[in-house]
Design a protein around this motif. Sequence first.
Motif, mmCIF file in Angstrom:
data_model
loop_
_atom_site.group_PDB
_atom_site.id
_atom_site.type_symbol
_atom_site.label_atom_id
_atom_site.label_comp_id
_atom_site.label_asym_id
_atom_site.label_seq_id
_atom_site.Cartn_x
_atom_site.Cartn_y
_atom_site.Cartn_z
ATOM 1 N N GLU A 255 -36.043 19.862 -27.388
ATOM 2 C CA GLU A 255 -37.418 19.361 -27.449
ATOM 3 C C GLU A 255 -37.522 17.849 -27.232
ATOM 4 O O GLU A 255 -38.360 17.401 -26.422
ATOM 5 C CB GLU A 255 -38.066 19.749 -28.784
ATOM 6 N N LYS A 310 -41.684 23.985 -20.709
ATOM 7 C CA LYS A 310 -43.077 24.390 -20.512
ATOM 8 C C LYS A 310 -43.945 23.865 -21.646
ATOM 9 O O LYS A 310 -45.041 23.336 -21.421
ATOM 10 C CB LYS A 310 -43.141 25.915 -20.424
ATOM 11 N N GLU A 311 -43.469 24.002 -22.862
ATOM 12 C CA GLU A 311 -44.205 23.540 -24.039
ATOM 13 C C GLU A 311 -44.413 22.028 -24.000
ATOM 14 O O GLU A 311 -45.454 21.508 -24.417
ATOM 15 C CB GLU A 311 -43.467 23.946 -25.314
#
Length: 408
Positions: A255, A310-311
């Motif tokens: 992330e 994508k997030e």
Amino acid sequence: MGRFQVVGATVVDGSGRDPSTTVSVTVEEGRITELGDFSANGERLDAGGLTMTPGLIDAHVHLGLSSLVQPQFSFQISAAEIAADIFATAGAALDAGFTTVRDTGGIDGGVVTAIAKGKVRGPRVLSCGPVQCQTGGHGYYGAEWEPTELWSSHHVPGLCALSMMAGNADELRRNVREAFRRGASFLKLCVTGGVVGGKDRLTDTQFTVEEIAVAVQEAAARGTYVTVHAHNNEGIRNAVEAGARCVEHGTDLDEPTAALMAAHGVALVPTFAVVERLLRDPAAAGLDESARDRVAGVRERMARALAVAKEAGVRIGLGSDLIGPAQDRRGEELGLRAQLETPMDVLVAATKTNAEILGLPEVGVIAPGKQADLVLWKGNPLEDPNIFTDPANAVLVVQSGRVVKDLR
């Protein structure tokens, strides 16, 4: 064909908008000139029952690795056979509906020129020429006993150029300038270890930030960019810090690193088809069983990386990374991606988004003024994305307004 109209197809324009069943597409002098009602002016091409999409784009190909890989690396295959395999793969890309590809290492400028001149069938090709790798890093496939200075003897000028090694920033600068001299339109660096090749691990990082920045500087001086082969987060972060614009594979992307990529506008090109092929049968690519062991777990981790990217809002393209002689079912990449995303998302990645990543504003969508790169599919791949995986379903392929395949 000079001027013609395609009528009756369900048109999926690549932008992500809903399909249209009422639009005819007019093509003149290689470009799309009009979307609208049918006019009797020009040849009519009846496409009733077929689905039209933009020509597909594969952002990660290896035309120069179209022969059995280990025999090619060890001089067991002649230049003539290597050439035959390269040209067969180029033609197969067109037949599978791919009108543009970005070659991320393995061919020399002569292949690009031969295809562009129409001497052999093939898609529009953008090439980095030889991959840039650090001494003994990913991209170097010589034997342990082979002096490093002999590695360039594996190149066949005008045909294939596997990689160039650099031991420091000055050597890298010289090598990338040489790649541009040979016709490269962008650069690719290996900044982590990889799957193919037993001399490194996916967790290894290669090239320093300062070294990568040298390639970025040289690319910027020519109005182009650097993409990087990278599986681990440290290598990706080094590349982003140095100014690279795209990451290939991104297997273990987390992330924070995805957020860093998004903040810097760095794109990601996942590559699932090659993983699937190596898990299934590494020998078909000319590799031994160790390749299967090295790719174990990569598919699942790359799927997680795709979701993370994508997030985070990372621009995500699509690439197959196929190697070896079995490159005729290039559309398998779209079928595999459709298991993780909607078929529309996958099509947009393979058309509009890839065109943006490659810096080709004239392709990737069906719209007036764009190059007429079109594919007519048997059936609707938005309902069944496996249609993309079989070249026989690409009934008609148009590249720059010229019909290059017609099974009607």
